[in-house]
Design a protein around this motif. Structure first.
Motif, PDB file in Angstrom:
ATOM      1  N   TYR A 197      33.988  29.011  48.510  1.00 47.11           N
ATOM      2  CA  TYR A 197      35.402  29.389  48.413  1.00 47.11           C
ATOM      3  C   TYR A 197      36.276  28.459  49.244  1.00 47.11           C
ATOM      4  CZ  TYR A 197      39.605  32.301  48.694  1.00 47.11           C
ATOM      5  OH  TYR A 197      40.900  32.776  48.642  1.00 47.11           O
ATOM      6  N   VAL A 237      32.872  32.433  42.768  1.00 44.03           N
ATOM      7  CA  VAL A 237      34.225  31.925  42.963  1.00 44.03           C
ATOM      8  C   VAL A 237      34.745  31.469  41.609  1.00 44.03           C
ATOM      9  CG1 VAL A 237      33.849  31.241  45.350  1.00 44.03           C
ATOM     10  CG2 VAL A 237      33.373  29.611  43.516  1.00 44.03           C
ATOM     11  N   LYS A 268      42.731  30.092  43.620  1.00 45.10           N
ATOM     12  CA  LYS A 268      41.281  30.236  43.699  1.00 45.10           C
ATOM     13  C   LYS A 268      40.954  31.662  44.130  1.00 45.10           C
ATOM     14  CE  LYS A 268      40.735  28.321  48.406  1.00 45.10           C
ATOM     15  NZ  LYS A 268      40.046  27.267  49.209  1.00 45.10           N
ATOM     16  N   MET A 301      37.747  34.609  45.175  1.00 44.14           N
ATOM     17  CA  MET A 301      36.399  35.046  45.484  1.00 44.14           C
ATOM     18  C   MET A 301      36.233  36.406  44.828  1.00 44.14           C
ATOM     19  SD  MET A 301      34.582  35.863  49.160  1.00 44.14           S
ATOM     20  CE  MET A 301      35.025  34.268  49.838  1.00 44.14           C
TER      21      MET A 301
END
Length: 583
Positions: free
Chosen positions: A219, A244, A255, A257
């Protein structure tokens, strides 16, 4: 003079002008609609207008074998997807053992069709453990974790809500569950079935031990502004694993997780795009879950609602990419949910279409995309039109030589039928996506013979009545019921054949069947509302009524019997006379 009998209405045929006026009004209205829509020519198929040809190569995925059954299933699903976009006359067919060819006619959204037919279609609902902007395109202030859960979140997520089956408002989210940013666009069903998980309540660390540290490292290193990172992030993760992923939300890369998949896309039983007329909040996608999916969705949303942003969100992950991350404020039960946000109508309909049509049994790689020219189809069309013109000319010569004056009725009826066919085909292009291909042109040419056959049946019935010694007006009225039955039976058989052919075939053959069925229906309309009323009017004209030799109804040339006459009975014996038999 005897008074007319009460209770009798005038025959509909006594006022044929009404039928002629009705069909004239219909032609004018349809023509006006054609020009108003801006589509003054029929939409052409890929073989006549060109288009895009996509070659897809199948890859075995998660144990799915590349066999005929899976390939046929993929072809069927792709067919429904592109037709759901209104891309009618698209050809989807196998080539060899592992390739599928998709031909999309010019004038349609080929890019959107490419995305739909080539997408592997693995969709999961995963709980969000952490999320932040990634890359220079996103502003740090837009981070979804920068606000608390108590107010309206400026995160780029949509909102999810549900309605109980017994109540329309009991499960609606609170006003704090507002939606901003980009809505869900390209969600598809998956074909794996993960088990429900409570990972949505895990910490942002993604777990403990080496696996958690590894996920944190992935991540931290992930940069979604780089295409190389986006190409690999989350692509190989199993449904039961945390991962991820990247997501293009509102034009900026984020982005994520994500925890293990809590709900599988195959649990979405039905999806449809609707416009919220009650609150005028725009377009939404309503989802109905299966009984198993409803329980899983209620469990995960109940767990997420207890958390703060971003851990009250779930990511809708399509083939490893987050397409939306809506958040919830309470458990969503009842098996129904809504996803809302900055939807456009096209985005909502595209999402609903893909969710409704299921997942592909195999993964596919796009091998090539080529542009198809219409040169070959144009030559074939030219040859077909020449053949049709020759056939029409032969029909006209036969009608004039055999029926003489009656040929004018047949030609006028053919022109009316041709006008209706052309206008309706032009209107069907933008309304239902009908595209005219070469087989459809063949169907229209065949229809010339079907239509001419109806006229011949009617004319011959009238001529038979004249041969029996009747004048033209009663011959038309007596011959029509018999001709009508024959015409209806004949057209019904043709329409039934076209309907069966349309149902059991695919691709271009359906174009032939559709055109044949359409022209058969129009044949009935023209004969009933134009040919018969026109004959009734002409029967009152001296040229036809008196059987001119060029009218086609000359009793002498038809070998008619002498006119039917009544004979008087012989008078009875006079009063007082004696019957010879009694003498």
């Amino acid at each position: 003079m005897a008074a007319p009998k009460k209770g009798r209405n005038a025959s509909p045929q006594s006022k044929p002008g009404r039928s002629l006026a009705l069909i004239l009004i219909a032609i004018v209205a349809l023509t006006g609609g054609m020009f108003a829509s801006g589509h003054t020519t029929p939409r052409l198929g890929i073989d006549l207008a060109g288009g895009t040809s996509i070659t897809l190569q199948a890859k075995a995925d998660q144990g799915s074998a590349i066999n005929k059954a899976n390939m046929d299933t993929a072809v069927e699903i792709m067919n429904r997807r592109v037709n759901g976009l209104g891309v009618s006359e698209a050809e989807v067919q196998t080539q060899g053992t592992s390739n599928i060819i998709v031909n999309i006619p010019k004038g349609t959204n080929s890019e959107e069709a490419r995305q739909q037919v080539g997408t592997t279609a693995k969709l999961y609902f995963r709980p969000v453990l952490a999320s932040e902007p990634s890359g220079a395109a996103a502003s740090p202030s837009d981070s979804p974790s920068s606000t608390s859960s108590g107010g309206a979140s400026p995160s780029p997520s949509g909102s999810a809500s549900a309605e109980e089956k017994a109540s329309s408002s009991s499960a609606s989210p609170s006003s704090s569950a507002t939606s901003q940013g980009r809505a869900v666009t390209d969600a598809l069903k998956a074909d794996a079935t993960p088990s429900a998980t409570s990972s949505g309540t895990d910490s942002a660390s993604g777990g403990t031990g080496s696996s958690g540290n590894k996920l944190e490292d992935q991540y931290a290193k992930l940069d979604c502004s780089k295409s190389a990172d986006r190409a690999t992030a989350g692509k190989t993760a199993k449904p039961s694993e945390s991962t991820v992923a990247c997501g293009d939300i509102g034009g900026a890369w984020y982005k994520y997780m994500l925890g293990p998949a809590a709900v599988d896309g195959t649990e979405v039983k039905k999806a449809q795009a609707v416009f919220d007329t009650q609150t005028a909040s725009g377009w939404q996608v309503q989802m109905n879950f299966s009984s198993t999916g409803a329980k899983k969705f209620a469990d995960i949303t109940g767990q997420l609602a207890k958390n703060s942003t971003p851990q009250n969100q779930f990511g809708i992950v399509l083939d490893g990419e987050v397409v939306s991350s809506p958040y919830v404020s309470q458990s969503i039960s009842g098996g129904q949910a809504e996803i809302s946000g900055s939807f456009t109508q096209e985005e909502a309909q595209s999402l609903a279409n893909m969710l409704s049509y299921g997942a592909l049994p195999l993964s596919f790689k796009e091998q090539s995309v080529t542009t198809v020219t219409a040169a070959l189809g144009g030559e074939q069309l030219h040859a077909g039109l020449v053949a049709g013109a020759i056939g029409l000319a032969l029909v006209v010569v036969y009608l004039v030589a055999y029926y003489r004056g009656l040929a004018l009725v047949a030609l006028a009826s053919l022109l009316v039928s041709a006008a209706l066919t052309y206008v309706i085909m032009s209107l069907l292009g933008p309304t239902i996506g009908f595209a005219l291909n070469l087989p459809a042109v063949c169907g229209a040419i065949v229809a010339i013979g079907i239509t001419a056959d109806s006229f011949i049946v009617f004319f011959e019935r009238v001529r038979d009545e004249i041969r029996e010694g009747r004048s033209l007006r009663p011959a038309v009225e007596r011959g029509w019921p018999r001709a009508r039955r024959t015409i209806l039976v004949s057209d019904f058989v043709s329409f039934l054949a076209a309907a069966v052919l349309f149902v059991v075939t695919v691709g271009k053959v359906q174009g032939f069947a559709f055109t044949l069925g359409l022209t058969t229906v129009l044949d009935v309309v023209v004969v009933f509302f134009f040919t018969k009323p026109l004959m009734t009017i002409l029967a009152r004209r001296k040229f036809f009524a008196q059987g001119h030799k060029w009218s086609g109804l000359d009793p002498k040339s038809l070998g008619a019997k002498p006119p039917l006459r009544r004979t008087r009975r012989p008078a009875g014996p006079a009063a007082g006379s004696v019957d010879p038999k009694e003498a």
